[in-house]
Design a protein around this motif. Sequence first.
Motif, PDB file in Angstrom:
ATOM      1  N   VAL A 209       0.857  -1.182   0.000  1.00 26.85           N
ATOM      2  CA  VAL A 209       0.000   0.000   0.000  1.00 26.85           C
ATOM      3  C   VAL A 209       0.898   1.238   0.000  1.00 26.85           C
ATOM      4  CG1 VAL A 209      -1.764   1.292   1.262  1.00 26.85           C
ATOM      5  CG2 VAL A 209      -1.828  -1.217   1.253  1.00 26.85           C
ATOM      6  N   ASP A 210       0.606   2.160  -0.901  1.00 28.04           N
ATOM      7  CA  ASP A 210       1.419   3.377  -1.049  1.00 28.04           C
ATOM      8  C   ASP A 210       2.858   3.014  -1.425  1.00 28.04           C
ATOM      9  OD1 ASP A 210      -0.701   5.074  -0.407  1.00 28.04           O
ATOM     10  OD2 ASP A 210      -0.300   4.928   1.738  1.00 28.04           O
ATOM     11  N   VAL A 211       2.997   2.379  -2.567  1.00 29.80           N
ATOM     12  CA  VAL A 211       4.309   1.983  -3.083  1.00 29.80           C
ATOM     13  C   VAL A 211       4.641   2.880  -4.271  1.00 29.80           C
ATOM     14  CG1 VAL A 211       5.692   0.123  -4.058  1.00 29.80           C
ATOM     15  CG2 VAL A 211       3.958  -0.390  -2.323  1.00 29.80           C
ATOM     16  N   VAL A 212       5.840   3.479  -4.244  1.00 31.67           N
ATOM     17  CA  VAL A 212       6.274   4.373  -5.310  1.00 31.67           C
ATOM     18  C   VAL A 212       7.547   3.798  -5.927  1.00 31.67           C
ATOM     19  CG1 VAL A 212       7.074   6.689  -5.884  1.00 31.67           C
ATOM     20  CG2 VAL A 212       5.275   6.381  -4.167  1.00 31.67           C
ATOM     21  N   VAL A 213       7.518   3.564  -7.236  1.00 27.69           N
ATOM     22  CA  VAL A 213       8.691   3.096  -7.982  1.00 27.69           C
ATOM     23  C   VAL A 213       8.992   4.189  -9.003  1.00 27.69           C
ATOM     24  CG1 VAL A 213       9.652   1.254  -9.409  1.00 27.69           C
ATOM     25  CG2 VAL A 213       7.980   0.706  -7.618  1.00 27.69           C
ATOM     26  N   VAL A 214      10.043   4.987  -8.774  1.00 28.79           N
ATOM     27  CA  VAL A 214      10.212   6.210  -9.555  1.00 28.79           C
ATOM     28  C   VAL A 214      11.684   6.442  -9.885  1.00 28.79           C
ATOM     29  CG1 VAL A 214      10.306   7.613  -7.455  1.00 28.79           C
ATOM     30  CG2 VAL A 214       9.727   8.709  -9.600  1.00 28.79           C
ATOM     31  N   GLY A 215      11.930   6.829 -11.137  1.00 26.31           N
ATOM     32  CA  GLY A 215      13.259   7.262 -11.542  1.00 26.31           C
ATOM     33  C   GLY A 215      14.285   6.160 -11.618  1.00 26.31           C
ATOM     34  N   ASN A 216      13.865   4.922 -11.852  1.00 28.33           N
ATOM     35  CA  ASN A 216      14.788   3.792 -11.920  1.00 28.33           C
ATOM     36  C   ASN A 216      15.062   3.385 -13.365  1.00 28.33           C
ATOM     37  OD1 ASN A 216      14.683   3.046  -8.875  1.00 28.33           O
ATOM     38  ND2 ASN A 216      12.538   3.066  -9.495  1.00 28.33           N
ATOM     39  N   THR A 217      16.123   2.601 -13.550  1.00 28.38           N
ATOM     40  CA  THR A 217      16.404   1.979 -14.838  1.00 28.38           C
ATOM     41  C   THR A 217      16.320   0.462 -14.672  1.00 28.38           C
ATOM     42  OG1 THR A 217      17.841   3.765 -15.612  1.00 28.38           O
ATOM     43  CG2 THR A 217      18.143   1.603 -16.627  1.00 28.38           C
ATOM     44  N   PHE A 218      15.518  -0.178 -15.517  1.00 28.41           N
ATOM     45  CA  PHE A 218      15.385  -1.634 -15.548  1.00 28.41           C
ATOM     46  C   PHE A 218      15.883  -2.110 -16.904  1.00 28.41           C
ATOM     47  CE2 PHE A 218      12.148   0.017 -12.718  1.00 28.41           C
ATOM     48  CZ  PHE A 218      12.163  -0.844 -11.631  1.00 28.41           C
ATOM     49  N   ARG A 219      16.921  -2.944 -16.933  1.00 34.80           N
ATOM     50  CA  ARG A 219      17.428  -3.378 -18.223  1.00 34.80           C
ATOM     51  C   ARG A 219      17.931  -4.820 -18.141  1.00 34.80           C
ATOM     52  NH1 ARG A 219      22.007   1.171 -17.659  1.00 34.80           N
ATOM     53  NH2 ARG A 219      23.458   0.114 -16.249  1.00 34.80           N
ATOM     54  N   ASN A 220      17.603  -5.563 -19.186  1.00 35.53           N
ATOM     55  CA  ASN A 220      18.110  -6.928 -19.372  1.00 35.53           C
ATOM     56  C   ASN A 220      17.761  -7.849 -18.212  1.00 35.53           C
ATOM     57  OD1 ASN A 220      19.339  -6.043 -21.790  1.00 35.53           O
ATOM     58  ND2 ASN A 220      21.156  -5.376 -20.666  1.00 35.53           N
ATOM     59  N   ASN A 221      16.563  -7.714 -17.682  1.00 36.73           N
ATOM     60  CA  ASN A 221      16.089  -8.628 -16.649  1.00 36.73           C
ATOM     61  C   ASN A 221      15.210  -9.698 -17.290  1.00 36.73           C
ATOM     62  OD1 ASN A 221      17.003  -7.182 -14.073  1.00 36.73           O
ATOM     63  ND2 ASN A 221      15.884  -5.560 -15.132  1.00 36.73           N
ATOM     64  N   PHE A 249       4.126   3.813 -10.705  1.00 36.79           N
ATOM     65  CA  PHE A 249       5.297   3.420 -11.490  1.00 36.79           C
ATOM     66  C   PHE A 249       5.544   4.575 -12.457  1.00 36.79           C
ATOM     67  CE2 PHE A 249       7.594   1.182 -14.845  1.00 36.79           C
ATOM     68  CZ  PHE A 249       8.407   0.313 -14.130  1.00 36.79           C
ATOM     69  N   GLU A 250       6.523   5.426 -12.157  1.00 36.95           N
ATOM     70  CA  GLU A 250       6.668   6.686 -12.881  1.00 36.95           C
ATOM     71  C   GLU A 250       8.128   6.991 -13.209  1.00 36.95           C
ATOM     72  OE1 GLU A 250       4.898   9.629 -10.336  1.00 36.95           O
ATOM     73  OE2 GLU A 250       2.872   9.116 -10.939  1.00 36.95           O
ATOM     74  N   ASN A 251       8.328   7.613 -14.371  1.00 33.80           N
ATOM     75  CA  ASN A 251       9.633   8.155 -14.767  1.00 33.80           C
ATOM     76  C   ASN A 251      10.728   7.092 -14.776  1.00 33.80           C
ATOM     77  OD1 ASN A 251       8.237  10.541 -14.743  1.00 33.80           O
ATOM     78  ND2 ASN A 251       9.387  11.503 -13.117  1.00 33.80           N
ATOM     79  N   ASN A 252      10.389   5.885 -15.184  1.00 37.93           N
ATOM     80  CA  ASN A 252      11.364   4.805 -15.256  1.00 37.93           C
ATOM     81  C   ASN A 252      11.764   4.541 -16.708  1.00 37.93           C
ATOM     82  OD1 ASN A 252      11.257   3.798 -12.320  1.00 37.93           O
ATOM     83  ND2 ASN A 252       9.106   3.741 -12.911  1.00 37.93           N
ATOM     84  N   VAL A 253      12.974   4.057 -16.896  1.00 42.35           N
ATOM     85  CA  VAL A 253      13.458   3.608 -18.202  1.00 42.35           C
ATOM     86  C   VAL A 253      13.496   2.087 -18.175  1.00 42.35           C
ATOM     87  CG1 VAL A 253      15.422   3.599 -19.770  1.00 42.35           C
ATOM     88  CG2 VAL A 253      14.795   5.703 -18.578  1.00 42.35           C
ATOM     89  N   VAL A 254      12.760   1.447 -19.089  1.00 43.92           N
ATOM     90  CA  VAL A 254      12.564  -0.002 -19.040  1.00 43.92           C
ATOM     91  C   VAL A 254      12.916  -0.572 -20.415  1.00 43.92           C
ATOM     92  CG1 VAL A 254      10.945  -1.828 -18.432  1.00 43.92           C
ATOM     93  CG2 VAL A 254      10.676   0.439 -17.420  1.00 43.92           C
ATOM     94  N   VAL A 255      14.070  -1.227 -20.525  1.00 41.42           N
ATOM     95  CA  VAL A 255      14.589  -1.636 -21.827  1.00 41.42           C
ATOM     96  C   VAL A 255      15.114  -3.073 -21.764  1.00 41.42           C
ATOM     97  CG1 VAL A 255      16.301  -1.165 -23.619  1.00 41.42           C
ATOM     98  CG2 VAL A 255      15.248   0.732 -22.383  1.00 41.42           C
ATOM     99  N   GLY A 256      14.660  -3.913 -22.715  1.00 42.95           N
ATOM    100  CA  GLY A 256      15.266  -5.221 -22.914  1.00 42.95           C
ATOM    101  C   GLY A 256      14.958  -6.247 -21.837  1.00 42.95           C
ATOM    102  N   ASN A 257      13.772  -6.177 -21.232  1.00 39.18           N
ATOM    103  CA  ASN A 257      13.381  -7.128 -20.201  1.00 39.18           C
ATOM    104  C   ASN A 257      12.390  -8.144 -20.759  1.00 39.18           C
ATOM    105  OD1 ASN A 257      14.559  -5.480 -17.754  1.00 39.18           O
ATOM    106  ND2 ASN A 257      13.368  -4.019 -18.948  1.00 39.18           N
ATOM    107  N   ASP A 258      11.937  -9.086 -19.902  1.00 38.07           N
ATOM    108  CA  ASP A 258      10.856  -9.980 -20.293  1.00 38.07           C
ATOM    109  C   ASP A 258       9.556  -9.175 -20.316  1.00 38.07           C
ATOM    110  OD1 ASP A 258      12.532 -12.118 -20.586  1.00 38.07           O
ATOM    111  OD2 ASP A 258      11.792 -13.261 -18.877  1.00 38.07           O
ATOM    112  N   GLN A 259       8.610  -9.546 -19.496  1.00 36.45           N
ATOM    113  CA  GLN A 259       7.369  -8.787 -19.373  1.00 36.45           C
ATOM    114  C   GLN A 259       7.612  -7.615 -18.431  1.00 36.45           C
ATOM    115  OE1 GLN A 259       3.213 -10.430 -19.846  1.00 36.45           O
ATOM    116  NE2 GLN A 259       3.596 -10.722 -17.679  1.00 36.45           N
ATOM    117  N   VAL A 260       6.898  -6.500 -18.676  1.00 38.85           N
ATOM    118  CA  VAL A 260       7.166  -5.322 -17.862  1.00 38.85           C
ATOM    119  C   VAL A 260       6.256  -5.290 -16.632  1.00 38.85           C
ATOM    120  CG1 VAL A 260       7.300  -2.813 -17.829  1.00 38.85           C
ATOM    121  CG2 VAL A 260       8.012  -4.067 -19.858  1.00 38.85           C
TER     122      VAL A 260
END
Length: 472
Positions: A209-221, A249-260
């Motif tokens: 509850v009240d989870v913020v995922v912001v400004g991260n880079t997710f790559r090759n997961n 889920f805001e302001n993230n860069v998500v590149v080259g992963n499985d499902q997002v």
Amino acid sequence: MQHRAPRVAALSAVLLVVGLLVVPVGGVGAVPGRVLYVDAVSGSDARSVEEAESAATPWKTLMRAMQDVSAGDRLVTGSGSYELSVDGVSFDPPVTIEGGSGAQLAVLFVNSSGFTVVGFSYVLPTGISASSRITLRGGDHQGGVVISSGSSDVVLDGMRIHNVDDPDSSPYEKAVVVGGSRAAVYRVTIKNSVFENNPADSVHIPNGVDVVVVGNTFRNNGTWNATVDVGRTRHSDVMQVMGGSNIRFENNVVVGNDQVLMIKPNGDIPISNLVVRNNLFERNRLWTIHLKNVSNVILDSNVYICNGIEWKPACPNETQYDVAVKDGVTGLQRINDPANTTGGTTTTTTATTTTTTGNTTTTTTTTGNTPGTTGTPGTTQATEVTGIDGAPVPQGTVSGGEKAAPGVLPSPKLDVSAEPRDPAGEPEPTLPIAVPVTAGLFMAALGGLAWWRHRAVRLRAGASDGDDAPTA
């Protein structure tokens, strides 16, 4: 007039003293904590607290330091490996633990609060159980972070979390786990971090509850391969939500992963109030966003480039894998969000499909048991969006089967709206040091001015500096 002299002098003295007391030393009404040193190589736990205040005579273990640490103290370690396990320990203000160059830490917090851990590397899982006000900042993490039921106000900031893989010890094969089946986890912020080369889920939320995922880079997961995994459902998600509410889920860069994003309840914990805003989704292998049995969803200003490439390597055919809307999705809002939507086989919901051909957009609605479909997209023009660092992010152009050029990956940067909040839900109050300093100096000056005025009046009346006795 002379009868008032002692009272004026007394009032002047009071104002002067109170004013000087209001001026803070080293912070806003805070007593600076001590700096205590720990060194796994040169330290000795037989040393006193006074000795540990010198870098030349440190303690050897963090567990020894915990015997004498006080609220607001800093524990500074040298290189080497450290272990810390605390149960039922709370500090306010928090204790800060700073890792030296190459320092490694295995840490477990149970029923505890008020710790900030900075700059360590981790090779074992970090456990945060029924604990609050825990911040992990910086460092290289290969052990995963498990934030279990009953915890609150946890911040992961500026970390590199990678190659987390322990399939024999669930849930530790996940990079970050938020919540459990017993009780929710409240107010978790994951920001400015890099997740890469994790074979399982990067952020796994059974109940948050009240989870913020912001400004991260997710790559090759993830490890999905269409050739190897034909007929199988094995894949990882950048973020899987199985229960909870108020998730951003805001302001993230998500590149080259499985499902997002896999947003689907698993059990009787509902999912509501999800915001997915201003993210770059590029060349991910499977679905970008998969929604089922979730209410109140906002998709706002995201950018989608060449997703679903394991199924449809040619970019002109990839847009059907942007957003999947399955059964039980209510309150879905699309704001400046160009993705195509594919509806699944439904019995109670309406699937909406958007097909873009050139500059013409056609929306098709299907109801009942007929799966939604998408047409063949035309040319997707290059789009300019604002990246995480505030600068335009150039995107590739998709046309005639040509694959889009990868977009620029801006450095993660904190969205100020994601600052941790206090348990009452309001931003943590901060008072600029200038406020008490100004007030203190003003009161001191007022006291001094009153004293000098009183002295001048007395001198003009012919009284000596030492003549303070009232006269009849």
